[in-house]
Enzyme design. Structure first.
Site, short mmCIF file in Angstrom:
data_model
loop_
_atom_site.label_atom_id
_atom_site.label_comp_id
_atom_site.label_asym_id
_atom_site.label_seq_id
_atom_site.Cartn_x
_atom_site.Cartn_y
_atom_site.Cartn_z
N ARG A 88 0.84 -1.20 0.00
CA ARG A 88 0.00 0.00 0.00
C ARG A 88 0.87 1.24 0.00
NH1 ARG A 88 -3.23 -0.28 4.55
NH2 ARG A 88 -2.01 1.23 5.70
N TYR A 121 -5.41 23.66 -12.57
CA TYR A 121 -6.22 22.55 -13.08
C TYR A 121 -7.57 22.50 -12.36
CZ TYR A 121 -7.54 17.67 -13.72
OH TYR A 121 -8.22 16.51 -13.99
N ASP A 123 3.14 22.27 -9.42
CA ASP A 123 2.65 21.22 -10.32
C ASP A 123 3.33 21.44 -11.68
OD1 ASP A 123 1.21 19.76 -12.22
OD2 ASP A 123 -0.73 20.08 -11.23
N LYS A 135 -0.09 12.31 -18.08
CA LYS A 135 0.03 13.17 -19.26
C LYS A 135 1.33 12.88 -20.02
CE LYS A 135 -3.67 14.68 -17.26
NZ LYS A 135 -3.76 15.85 -16.42
C1 LIG Z 1 -4.42 16.18 -15.23
C2 LIG Z 1 -3.82 17.12 -14.30
C3 LIG Z 1 -3.84 16.89 -12.92
C4 LIG Z 1 -4.53 15.71 -12.31
O1 LIG Z 1 -3.91 14.51 -12.65
P1 LIG Z 1 -4.66 13.08 -12.68
O2 LIG Z 1 -3.57 12.14 -13.03
O3 LIG Z 1 -5.74 13.18 -13.70
O4 LIG Z 1 -5.21 12.86 -11.32
C5 LIG Z 1 -3.22 17.82 -12.10
N1 LIG Z 1 -2.61 18.90 -12.61
C6 LIG Z 1 -2.59 19.17 -13.92
C7 LIG Z 1 -1.89 20.39 -14.42
C8 LIG Z 1 -3.19 18.29 -14.82
O5 LIG Z 1 -3.17 18.56 -16.13
#
Ligand SMILES: *Cc1c(COP(=O)(O)O)cnc(C)c1O
Length: 408
Positions: free
Chosen positions: A62, A115, A188, A212
């Site tokens: 986990r 986001y 991020d 992504k």
């Molecule tokens: C898609 C995205 C997220 C969230 O990611 P997930 O893998 O879908 O949970 C967070 N920040 C940005 C900039 C994103 O494009």
């Protein structure tokens, strides 16, 4: 690229390339871990690991296993952080990080355009637990400074290249502002892996949605938290760690797949960037309103160039304002019909993806806030694919622009 202290940096791509872990029998790829739990020969060691991590030892999947650990180590190389923890999604990485840094009464200062899921988490869910967020424009240092001044601010949060408006905040400046107030700076970096290295600009914690560009196959959801060992250990604590106790666990088979895809990221990124730049330039020639960091008219060009690794290009994301929602939709339908790409949320896939942020990934943000920040109702966001013959795709694109009435 240069770090804050002016020293030249090894590229993230080369750091990842030099990271080398063989499989159990000498396979060129690391072995895939196949256990939820791990045997101990010595009961005292099992007792001890509940209180303190033991190097080379695993307790329970986990939290972590050899496959998720290897992925974390490779991503720590990418971001130049001492440690990292892979998670089951980007949102899991964001939520567990912020919950570890905050408690009831804590304040987060966040960029106003992040986001949609992050925005919803901060605006709607966290207040239920007594954690509130002040949204500010991170392109405006005075506004950030002011927001940091009142109350128990624990975190300054932003995206390195914002979704969907592709602004590029001054990370070194924001890091200084946060640290002057004793807050942690969390970035991020999902839109610009290997292009930006927020840690080198002073960020404490760097987060990615691996879903992504880093994985690049649109076949799974995953995330990562890159930070100091002390913070990763805090997340892992058996009695109080948010990763251990919320359990945002990535499966080991997926971790192994993402690890392999990570190694083609630099090549993919350069090709995404080459294609996106070509389309951006063509769209400008058509007289359309386009935002792309590689265009001369990009508003944050100076900041972008100071922070970015020029070897990695300008990324695969671009936006275009179709003027109104109906036109945006007509364009996207036409583009899908002629196989330029798919009308779908997400990004970093090998095919082109396009969506209308106002009606999808940013719809969680109130309309007044969207308009105030320049998120136009007709905005279309493109994640440009790896098309080998981008000129051929452009010819089709141009026909769709005619069809949607965007050019005559
Ligand atoms: C898609 C995205 C997220 C969230 O990611 P997930 O893998 O879908 O949970 C967070 N920040 C940005 C900039 C994103 O494009």
């Amino acid at each position: 690229m240069h770090s804050k202290d002016g020293s030249a940096e090894t590229s993230a791509a080369s750091r990842v390339q030099d990271f080398q872990i063989f499989g159990e029998f000498g396979e060129v790829n690391p072995s895939i871990s196949d256990g939820s739990t791990f045997t101990f020969l010595d009961p005292e060691k099992l007792k001890a690991i509940f209180h303190e991590p033991i190097p080379g030892c695993h307790l329970y999947s986990r939290l972590e296993n050899p496959s998720t650990r290897v992925l974390g180590q490779a991503l720590a190389c990418l971001e130049g952080t001492p440690s990292a923890r892979a998670t089951a999604s980007g949102m899991a990485a964001i939520a567990t990080t912020l919950l570890a840094l905050c408690e009831q009464g804590s304040v987060i200062v966040s960029d106003r355009l992040v986001y949609g899921g992050t925005h919803a988490l901060l605006r709607n869910l966290f207040p239920r637990y007594g954690i509130t967020t002040r949204f500010v424009d991170c392109m405006d240092p005075d506004a950030v400074r002011q927001a940091l001044e009142e109350g128990a601010v624990r975190v300054l949060y932003c995206e390195s290249l914002t979704n969907p408006l592709l602004r590029s905040p001054d990370l070194a400046l924001l890091a200084d502002l946060a640290h002057a107030r004793g807050a942690r700076f969390v970035v991020d970096n999902t839109f610009a892996p290997m292009i930006f290295a927020p840690r080198q600009q002073g960020a404490d914690i760097v987060i990615h949605s691996l879903t992504k560009f880093i994985n690049g196959m649109s076949d799974c959801v995953a995330g990562v938290i890159c930070a100091d060992q002390a913070f990763i250990d805090e997340l892992s604590d058996a009695s109080s760690g948010t990763c251990m106790l919320f359990g945002p666990t990535l499966d080991s088979v997926r971790a192994a797949a993402i690890y392999k895809n990570l190694h083609t990221l630099p090549v993919r990124l350069v090709q995404h960037g080459r294609n996106a730049r070509m389309w951006a330039e063509r769209l400008v020639e058509c007289g359309l309103e386009v935002r792309y960091p590689g265009l001369p008219g990009y508003p944050d060009r100076a900041i972008f160039e100071r922070q970015a690794d020029p070897r990695m290009g300008f990324g695969g994301m671009l936006t275009m304002d179709a003027g109104e929602e109906g036109r945006a939709q007509a364009l996207m339908v036409a583009l899908q019909e002629v196989k330029v790409g798919f009308l779908a949320v997400s990004l970093g896939y090998y095919r082109t993806l396009f969506s209308h942020p106002g009606g999808s990934t940013s719809s969680e943000i109130p309309e007044s806030e969207r308009l105030a920040t320049g998120l136009a109702p007709g905005l279309v966001r493109f994640s440009v694919g790896l098309d080998f013959e981008i000129e051929r795709s452009w010819e089709r694109f141009e026909k769709c622009l005619h069809k949607a009435g965007l050019i005559v």
